[in-house]
Design a protein around this motif. Sequence first.
Motif, PDB file in Angstrom:
ATOM      1  N   ASP A 528      54.461  30.175  41.890  1.00 44.19           N
ATOM      2  CA  ASP A 528      54.657  29.024  41.162  1.00 44.19           C
ATOM      3  C   ASP A 528      55.513  28.048  42.122  1.00 44.19           C
ATOM      4  N   THR A 529      56.503  28.628  42.410  1.00 41.54           N
ATOM      5  CA  THR A 529      57.517  27.842  43.555  1.00 41.54           C
ATOM      6  C   THR A 529      56.691  27.318  44.721  1.00 41.54           C
ATOM      7  N   LEU A 530      56.019  28.208  45.349  1.00 43.47           N
ATOM      8  CA  LEU A 530      55.410  27.759  46.568  1.00 43.47           C
ATOM      9  C   LEU A 530      54.163  26.962  46.316  1.00 43.47           C
ATOM     10  N   ARG A 531      53.248  27.028  45.224  1.00 44.79           N
ATOM     11  CA  ARG A 531      52.430  26.027  44.888  1.00 44.79           C
ATOM     12  C   ARG A 531      52.918  24.496  44.478  1.00 44.79           C
ATOM     13  N   LYS A 532      54.234  24.538  44.489  1.00 44.26           N
ATOM     14  CA  LYS A 532      54.873  22.919  44.253  1.00 44.26           C
ATOM     15  C   LYS A 532      54.549  22.200  45.585  1.00 44.26           C
ATOM     16  N   VAL A 533      54.560  23.098  46.563  1.00 40.54           N
ATOM     17  CA  VAL A 533      54.423  22.358  47.977  1.00 40.54           C
ATOM     18  C   VAL A 533      52.804  21.760  48.255  1.00 40.54           C
ATOM     19  N   ALA A 534      51.898  22.678  47.725  1.00 35.85           N
ATOM     20  CA  ALA A 534      50.457  22.339  47.865  1.00 35.85           C
ATOM     21  C   ALA A 534      49.928  22.660  46.563  1.00 35.85           C
ATOM     22  N   PRO A 535      49.982  21.740  45.319  1.00 40.36           N
ATOM     23  CA  PRO A 535      49.742  22.157  44.043  1.00 40.36           C
ATOM     24  C   PRO A 535      47.950  22.108  43.971  1.00 40.36           C
ATOM     25  N   ASP A 536      47.272  21.582  44.780  1.00 43.48           N
ATOM     26  CA  ASP A 536      45.685  21.479  44.622  1.00 43.48           C
ATOM     27  C   ASP A 536      44.968  22.371  45.512  1.00 43.48           C
ATOM     28  N   ALA A 537      45.756  23.285  46.325  1.00 48.98           N
ATOM     29  CA  ALA A 537      45.089  24.201  47.236  1.00 48.98           C
ATOM     30  C   ALA A 537      44.031  25.355  46.672  1.00 48.98           C
ATOM     31  N   GLY A 538      43.028  25.476  47.046  1.00 39.46           N
ATOM     32  CA  GLY A 538      42.269  26.775  46.645  1.00 39.46           C
ATOM     33  C   GLY A 538      42.676  27.978  46.838  1.00 39.46           C
ATOM     34  N   ALA A 539      41.995  29.040  46.581  1.00 45.89           N
ATOM     35  CA  ALA A 539      42.304  30.460  46.998  1.00 45.89           C
ATOM     36  C   ALA A 539      41.069  31.195  47.522  1.00 45.89           C
ATOM     37  N   TYR A 540      41.364  32.404  47.932  1.00 44.54           N
ATOM     38  CA  TYR A 540      40.031  33.259  48.574  1.00 44.54           C
ATOM     39  C   TYR A 540      39.808  34.240  47.538  1.00 44.54           C
ATOM     40  N   VAL A 541      38.490  33.908  46.996  1.00 42.33           N
ATOM     41  CA  VAL A 541      37.868  34.694  46.031  1.00 42.33           C
ATOM     42  C   VAL A 541      38.071  36.202  45.951  1.00 42.33           C
ATOM     43  N   SER A 542      38.212  36.742  47.070  1.00 38.80           N
ATOM     44  CA  SER A 542      38.325  38.074  47.217  1.00 38.80           C
ATOM     45  C   SER A 542      39.700  38.889  46.885  1.00 38.80           C
ATOM     46  N   GLU A 543      40.588  37.970  47.154  1.00 39.29           N
ATOM     47  CA  GLU A 543      42.093  38.236  47.281  1.00 39.29           C
ATOM     48  C   GLU A 543      42.845  37.075  46.311  1.00 39.29           C
ATOM     49  N   SER A 544      42.674  37.456  45.152  1.00 33.77           N
ATOM     50  CA  SER A 544      43.161  36.440  44.368  1.00 33.77           C
ATOM     51  C   SER A 544      43.623  36.806  42.902  1.00 33.77           C
ATOM     52  N   ASP A 545      44.398  36.138  41.975  1.00 32.37           N
ATOM     53  CA  ASP A 545      44.575  36.728  40.710  1.00 32.37           C
ATOM     54  C   ASP A 545      43.425  36.780  39.527  1.00 32.37           C
ATOM     55  N   PHE A 546      43.636  38.044  38.902  1.00 29.82           N
ATOM     56  CA  PHE A 546      42.743  38.253  37.943  1.00 29.82           C
ATOM     57  C   PHE A 546      42.580  37.055  36.976  1.00 29.82           C
ATOM     58  N   PHE A 547      43.738  36.391  36.707  1.00 31.29           N
ATOM     59  CA  PHE A 547      44.082  35.685  35.455  1.00 31.29           C
ATOM     60  C   PHE A 547      43.878  34.240  36.082  1.00 31.29           C
ATOM     61  N   GLN A 548      43.289  33.982  37.354  1.00 29.14           N
ATOM     62  CA  GLN A 548      43.409  32.628  37.712  1.00 29.14           C
ATOM     63  C   GLN A 548      42.751  31.483  36.913  1.00 29.14           C
ATOM     64  N   ALA A 549      43.627  30.461  36.843  1.00 23.55           N
ATOM     65  CA  ALA A 549      43.220  29.325  36.114  1.00 23.55           C
ATOM     66  C   ALA A 549      42.188  28.376  36.822  1.00 23.55           C
ATOM     67  N   ARG A 550      41.400  27.581  36.107  1.00 22.81           N
ATOM     68  CA  ARG A 550      40.542  26.703  36.976  1.00 22.81           C
ATOM     69  C   ARG A 550      39.804  27.569  38.191  1.00 22.81           C
ATOM     70  N   TRP A 551      39.269  28.703  37.941  1.00 18.99           N
ATOM     71  CA  TRP A 551      38.856  29.234  38.835  1.00 18.99           C
ATOM     72  C   TRP A 551      37.748  28.636  39.665  1.00 18.99           C
ATOM     73  N   GLN A 552      36.960  28.080  38.839  1.00 21.80           N
ATOM     74  CA  GLN A 552      35.758  27.455  39.660  1.00 21.80           C
ATOM     75  C   GLN A 552      36.165  26.566  40.501  1.00 21.80           C
ATOM     76  N   ASP A 553      37.143  25.713  40.313  1.00 24.66           N
ATOM     77  CA  ASP A 553      37.634  24.969  41.377  1.00 24.66           C
ATOM     78  C   ASP A 553      38.453  25.397  42.394  1.00 24.66           C
ATOM     79  N   THR A 554      39.273  26.451  42.113  1.00 25.95           N
ATOM     80  CA  THR A 554      40.093  27.105  42.966  1.00 25.95           C
ATOM     81  C   THR A 554      39.386  27.785  44.039  1.00 25.95           C
TER      82      THR A 554
END
Length: 596
Positions: A528-554
């Motif tokens: 959460d601290t790091l995401r403040k620097v790039a709040p709208d960046a996506g993530a790699y589907v194969s290495e990410s959070d099981f509980f990912q919010a807004r996963w379609q966009d992410t």
Amino acid sequence: MKRRELLKASLGAALMAGGLPGPARAGTVLTRVRPGAAGWPSAAAWEGLQRATSGRLLKLASPFAGCAADAASCAALREQIKNPYFIGDHPALTQTSGWQDAWQSRPSAYAVAARESADVAAAVDFARTHKLRLVVKGGGHSYKGGSNAPDSLLVWPRAMNAVTVIDAFVPQGGSAGEAVPAVSIGAGAMWIDAYTAVTTRAGRYVQGGGCTTVGVPGLVQGGGFGSFSKRYGTAASSLLEAEIVTADGQVRIANAHTNPDLFWALKGGGGGTFGVVTRMTLRTHALPDHFGGMRGEIEAANPAAYRALIARFLAFYRDNLCNEHWGEQVALRDGRKLRLSMVFQGLDQAQAKAAWKPLFDWARTSKDYSFEEPLFLAVPARRFWDAGFWDKTVPGNMVRDSREGAPAHYAVWEGDRGQAGWYIHGFESTWLPGRLLEGDGLARLADGLFDAAQQWEVGLHFNKGLYGAPAEVLAAARNTATHPGVLDAFALAIIACGDGPAYPGMPGAQIDQPDGRQRAAKVRAAMDTLRKVAPDAGAYVSESDFFQARWQDTYWGANYPKLLKIKQRYDPEGLFTVRHGVGSEAWSVDGFMRKG
């Protein structure tokens, strides 16, 4: 219009067109059938599937099921769990043993040990007809449990592992002018099978995963980053053709000429979602003279010096390493250490060492920093995945499969052994845009990384972002379903924690749930601290959070509405459902119940 607003508008249009979950249509499957429930296939029905697959139907049980009666055998089994090849060869196991408060590795009720596409088609038809939960295990490396579902029918193509190098491949429906060097890889092959055939034996390169035991189709469908992605692009962008069994039981070819929409979706749209891939054909590349690696660590004496070290390293990376030659990662650890674990291609040892000289020369000028001289090693590129070469050159760098009769090329990088049976407490990731390396963005990023590293170890995986890659690599990746943000990302930041194997029923396996939740909360807070620097960046589907919010966009950004339409075309009933896969919003977390 901001990207998030654009996606909401696109999803709204899909909903109005009937594209997202709403009232179930007449005839729509509402629930999957579990063992013992009305509708579960009879013994005669299962025998019919056994005949249809030439005796390849297996009834599964956990290998730990008999531990109470045979402690000695279970002690030996516990040792085998340290071997990822053993895990991959057991249809009741997955490479990750679970994720706290999310899922556990429990075996399917039955598995079809497929040896040909007809076996896969028979399993798909059976699951569709009997309304069963269907899952696919290739390499079994899904962190989010995509190759795991109790009470299901498993398609297990481990034996479909043939790898064939092709000098001039022409996709079905194409012309002779399209012919390129390629490799055809079966659904059960791991990347060590591909690298051994393509690089060690044929002297070419195929873009694949860094971990040798990862399955080929799963990595490609997830997008597919390897150690040298900034030079060769993603594995998805190397895909030339796929053979796939879709939800209707049909064996289809997907390439740029035949079923091009499905072909595009398979290039990064997520594994286990659009069907069961039985074969993939990937472009191969000429080898450079050398592949190599470097290791080192710089330690700061105090917080101010550590903050300065992070900023200096980011500027150094931007000016010296953000290019096609370098990949892999660094870690910010223990609140004041920078651990370096990088690979390179197309450079000899002297050139690689010279590239790092400015950073270490700077560190030498201050008493605030300590380090041992970093290690550099360049090897002939053809030998990079040759376990026999490493046995003689750097013993222990690759660890062989110790089982009697194991194939000679089965080996895993020593640093990847800890993944065998890993039980996850928390896992977060985000791409870091290249603009953060410029101007005042660099200072903000350095501050964000410093603050995050005070809470938990932060890994920066530079090969999992394409910023700094050649134009042709970016163009090829742009023509995939992967989140477009990867083109502008210089690295994927990963913050994670876990523990040793904890398979259900495994003797001695204990999960300290309160401690695990506390650690996961720290991981989340650091990200959460790091995401403040790039709040709208996506993530790699194969290495990410099981509980990912807004996963379609992410995971897919503006590509998601198109992927959803393709999903509805080829799998309208949602036979293939994985956690946060395209269309999974229509189903419960376990994939057994359609949402009304």
